[in-house]
Write a protein that holds these residues in place. Structure first.
Motif, PDB file in Angstrom:
ATOM      1  N   ASN A 109      14.413 -21.852 -36.781  1.00 22.59           N
ATOM      2  CA  ASN A 109      13.998 -21.186 -38.013  1.00 22.59           C
ATOM      3  C   ASN A 109      15.171 -20.570 -38.778  1.00 22.59           C
ATOM      4  O   ASN A 109      15.050 -20.237 -39.948  1.00 22.59           O
ATOM      5  N   PHE A 110      16.329 -20.444 -38.120  1.00 15.02           N
ATOM      6  CA  PHE A 110      17.483 -19.786 -38.719  1.00 15.02           C
ATOM      7  C   PHE A 110      18.570 -20.779 -39.134  1.00 15.02           C
ATOM      8  O   PHE A 110      19.665 -20.387 -39.509  1.00 15.02           O
ATOM      9  N   VAL A 111      18.266 -22.067 -39.072  1.00 14.23           N
ATOM     10  CA  VAL A 111      19.244 -23.122 -39.321  1.00 14.23           C
ATOM     11  C   VAL A 111      19.147 -23.624 -40.755  1.00 14.23           C
ATOM     12  O   VAL A 111      18.052 -23.820 -41.277  1.00 14.23           O
ATOM     13  N   GLY A 112      20.305 -23.837 -41.380  1.00 12.22           N
ATOM     14  CA  GLY A 112      20.317 -24.415 -42.718  1.00 12.22           C
ATOM     15  C   GLY A 112      21.569 -24.067 -43.488  1.00 12.22           C
ATOM     16  O   GLY A 112      22.604 -23.715 -42.918  1.00 12.22           O
ATOM     17  N   PHE A 113      21.453 -24.189 -44.800  1.00 14.33           N
ATOM     18  CA  PHE A 113      22.525 -23.844 -45.734  1.00 14.33           C
ATOM     19  C   PHE A 113      22.143 -22.538 -46.420  1.00 14.33           C
ATOM     20  O   PHE A 113      21.001 -22.362 -46.829  1.00 14.33           O
ATOM     21  N   ALA A 114      23.113 -21.641 -46.562  1.00 11.91           N
ATOM     22  CA  ALA A 114      22.852 -20.346 -47.197  1.00 11.91           C
ATOM     23  C   ALA A 114      23.844 -20.125 -48.321  1.00 11.91           C
ATOM     24  O   ALA A 114      25.048 -20.371 -48.163  1.00 11.91           O
ATOM     25  N   TYR A 115      23.331 -19.641 -49.434  1.00 14.60           N
ATOM     26  CA  TYR A 115      24.131 -19.371 -50.633  1.00 14.60           C
ATOM     27  C   TYR A 115      23.885 -17.919 -51.037  1.00 14.60           C
ATOM     28  O   TYR A 115      22.824 -17.604 -51.581  1.00 14.60           O
ATOM     29  N   PHE A 116      24.842 -17.061 -50.720  1.00 12.64           N
ATOM     30  CA  PHE A 116      24.758 -15.640 -51.057  1.00 12.64           C
ATOM     31  C   PHE A 116      25.567 -15.413 -52.329  1.00 12.64           C
ATOM     32  O   PHE A 116      26.779 -15.601 -52.334  1.00 12.64           O
ATOM     33  N   LYS A 117      24.882 -15.027 -53.386  1.00 11.99           N
ATOM     34  CA  LYS A 117      25.566 -14.839 -54.678  1.00 11.99           C
ATOM     35  C   LYS A 117      26.031 -13.395 -54.842  1.00 11.99           C
ATOM     36  O   LYS A 117      25.446 -12.472 -54.278  1.00 11.99           O
ATOM     37  N   ALA A 118      27.072 -13.234 -55.637  1.00 10.93           N
ATOM     38  CA  ALA A 118      27.662 -11.913 -55.868  1.00 10.93           C
ATOM     39  C   ALA A 118      26.678 -10.950 -56.535  1.00 10.93           C
ATOM     40  O   ALA A 118      26.829  -9.736 -56.419  1.00 10.93           O
ATOM     41  N   ASP A 119      25.655 -11.482 -57.197  1.00  6.31           N
ATOM     42  CA  ASP A 119      24.681 -10.607 -57.866  1.00  6.31           C
ATOM     43  C   ASP A 119      23.614 -10.055 -56.909  1.00  6.31           C
ATOM     44  O   ASP A 119      22.680  -9.382 -57.329  1.00  6.31           O
ATOM     45  N   GLY A 120      23.741 -10.363 -55.600  1.00  5.30           N
ATOM     46  CA  GLY A 120      22.795  -9.829 -54.625  1.00  5.30           C
ATOM     47  C   GLY A 120      21.573 -10.701 -54.387  1.00  5.30           C
ATOM     48  O   GLY A 120      20.639 -10.281 -53.713  1.00  5.30           O
ATOM     49  N   THR A 121      21.585 -11.922 -54.912  1.00  6.62           N
ATOM     50  CA  THR A 121      20.482 -12.847 -54.656  1.00  6.62           C
ATOM     51  C   THR A 121      20.972 -13.941 -53.709  1.00  6.62           C
ATOM     52  O   THR A 121      22.168 -14.176 -53.575  1.00  6.62           O
ATOM     53  N   PHE A 122      20.028 -14.592 -53.048  1.00  8.12           N
ATOM     54  CA  PHE A 122      20.387 -15.681 -52.146  1.00  8.12           C
ATOM     55  C   PHE A 122      19.354 -16.790 -52.231  1.00  8.12           C
ATOM     56  O   PHE A 122      18.211 -16.578 -52.651  1.00  8.12           O
ATOM     57  N   THR A 123      19.786 -17.974 -51.824  1.00 12.09           N
ATOM     58  CA  THR A 123      18.872 -19.094 -51.598  1.00 12.09           C
ATOM     59  C   THR A 123      19.282 -19.740 -50.283  1.00 12.09           C
ATOM     60  O   THR A 123      20.460 -19.757 -49.924  1.00 12.09           O
ATOM     61  N   MET A 124      18.297 -20.240 -49.564  1.00 14.96           N
ATOM     62  CA  MET A 124      18.546 -20.947 -48.313  1.00 14.96           C
ATOM     63  C   MET A 124      17.756 -22.244 -48.324  1.00 14.96           C
ATOM     64  O   MET A 124      16.651 -22.307 -48.873  1.00 14.96           O
ATOM     65  N   TYR A 125      18.371 -23.252 -47.708  1.00 13.66           N
ATOM     66  CA  TYR A 125      17.774 -24.579 -47.632  1.00 13.66           C
ATOM     67  C   TYR A 125      17.871 -25.074 -46.203  1.00 13.66           C
ATOM     68  O   TYR A 125      18.805 -24.726 -45.468  1.00 13.66           O
ATOM     69  N   ASN A 126      16.911 -25.900 -45.810  1.00  8.48           N
ATOM     70  CA  ASN A 126      16.992 -26.574 -44.525  1.00  8.48           C
ATOM     71  C   ASN A 126      18.108 -27.609 -44.600  1.00  8.48           C
ATOM     72  O   ASN A 126      18.584 -27.938 -45.695  1.00  8.48           O
ATOM     73  N   LEU A 127      18.505 -28.154 -43.451  1.00  8.66           N
ATOM     74  CA  LEU A 127      19.609 -29.120 -43.440  1.00  8.66           C
ATOM     75  C   LEU A 127      19.267 -30.411 -44.179  1.00  8.66           C
ATOM     76  O   LEU A 127      20.166 -31.157 -44.559  1.00  8.66           O
ATOM     77  N   ASP A 128      17.975 -30.666 -44.446  1.00  6.40           N
ATOM     78  CA  ASP A 128      17.577 -31.841 -45.232  1.00  6.40           C
ATOM     79  C   ASP A 128      17.463 -31.506 -46.725  1.00  6.40           C
ATOM     80  O   ASP A 128      16.934 -32.290 -47.509  1.00  6.40           O
ATOM     81  N   ASP A 129      17.971 -30.328 -47.110  1.00 13.46           N
ATOM     82  CA  ASP A 129      17.983 -29.827 -48.497  1.00 13.46           C
ATOM     83  C   ASP A 129      16.620 -29.374 -49.006  1.00 13.46           C
ATOM     84  O   ASP A 129      16.479 -29.040 -50.183  1.00 13.46           O
ATOM     85  N   SER A 130      15.612 -29.339 -48.153  1.00 13.68           N
ATOM     86  CA  SER A 130      14.326 -28.799 -48.598  1.00 13.68           C
ATOM     87  C   SER A 130      14.450 -27.272 -48.681  1.00 13.68           C
ATOM     88  O   SER A 130      15.163 -26.654 -47.891  1.00 13.68           O
ATOM     89  N   PRO A 131      13.773 -26.669 -49.665  1.00 16.33           N
ATOM     90  CA  PRO A 131      13.882 -25.209 -49.836  1.00 16.33           C
ATOM     91  C   PRO A 131      13.364 -24.461 -48.613  1.00 16.33           C
ATOM     92  O   PRO A 131      12.355 -24.849 -48.002  1.00 16.33           O
ATOM     93  N   LYS A 132      14.047 -23.389 -48.265  1.00 17.63           N
ATOM     94  CA  LYS A 132      13.651 -22.556 -47.127  1.00 17.63           C
ATOM     95  C   LYS A 132      13.153 -21.213 -47.635  1.00 17.63           C
ATOM     96  O   LYS A 132      12.039 -20.815 -47.365  1.00 17.63           O
ATOM     97  N   MET A 133      14.011 -20.492 -48.365  1.00 22.00           N
ATOM     98  CA  MET A 133      13.621 -19.187 -48.907  1.00 22.00           C
ATOM     99  C   MET A 133      14.640 -18.726 -49.935  1.00 22.00           C
ATOM    100  O   MET A 133      15.735 -19.283 -50.038  1.00 22.00           O
TER     101      MET A 133
END
Length: 159
Positions: free
Chosen positions: A66-90
């Motif tokens: 459940n904790f595996v994937g790609f994470a993008y933490f932006k300087a504005d305090g927002t984030f997006t995470m995706y599974n390794l198949d590029d499907s949206p996670k949160m």
């Protein structure tokens, strides 16, 4: 006498040049990054997980998947995470404590409603590695999994 003046002038010029060239500003060194700046400095990919016995754990293991994937933490305090198949996670908001010891994410749905808040202990946070610890049972700190991320060049998928 003319030669002595030329030699003296040349020596004076050389000495002054040495002082000018050797003087550097201490301000030239970049300021160290804060923990938040370090986390936001690169996209991260989950590349490994280890248990409390320092054994590798497969990223497909139910304790860590459940904790595996790609994470993008932006300087504005927002984030997006995706599974390794590029499907949206949160997605949502994030922060790191000033001392760099904890990371908080506030996951939200598309309407902006908070789904959950998760605070994890950070064990490593450098430009080369971001590792945090999860406990399957919050009351038992003896059993844990370290989720290890490394920088990636993987582009953030389009929403």
């Amino acid at each position: 006498m003319k030669n002595l003046k030329k030699v003296t002038a040349a020596l004076l010029l050389a000495v002054c040049s040495v002082f000018i060239v050797s003087c550097s500003k201490d301000d030239d060194a970049p300021a160290p990054l804060t923990p938040s700046q370090t986390l936001a400095s690169t996209p991260w990919e989950t590349t490994n997980a280890k248990n409390n016995k320092n054994e590798n754990v497969a990223l497909t293991d139910a304790n860590v998947s459940n904790f595996v994937g790609f994470a993008y933490f932006k300087a504005d305090g927002t984030f997006t995470m995706y599974n390794l198949d590029d499907s949206p996670k949160m997605h949502g908001d994030w922060s790191v404590s000033a001392d760099g010891k904890t990371r908080t994410i506030v996951a939200k749905n598309d309407a902006g409603t908070v789904l959950f808040t998760r605070v994890v202990d950070i064990t490593v946070l450098t430009k080369q590695e971001f590792t945090y610890r999860i406990y399957p049972d919050a009351n038992n700190k003896e059993v844990y999994f370290d989720i290890i991320h490394t920088p990636t060049t993987h582009r953030e998928p389009a929403k």
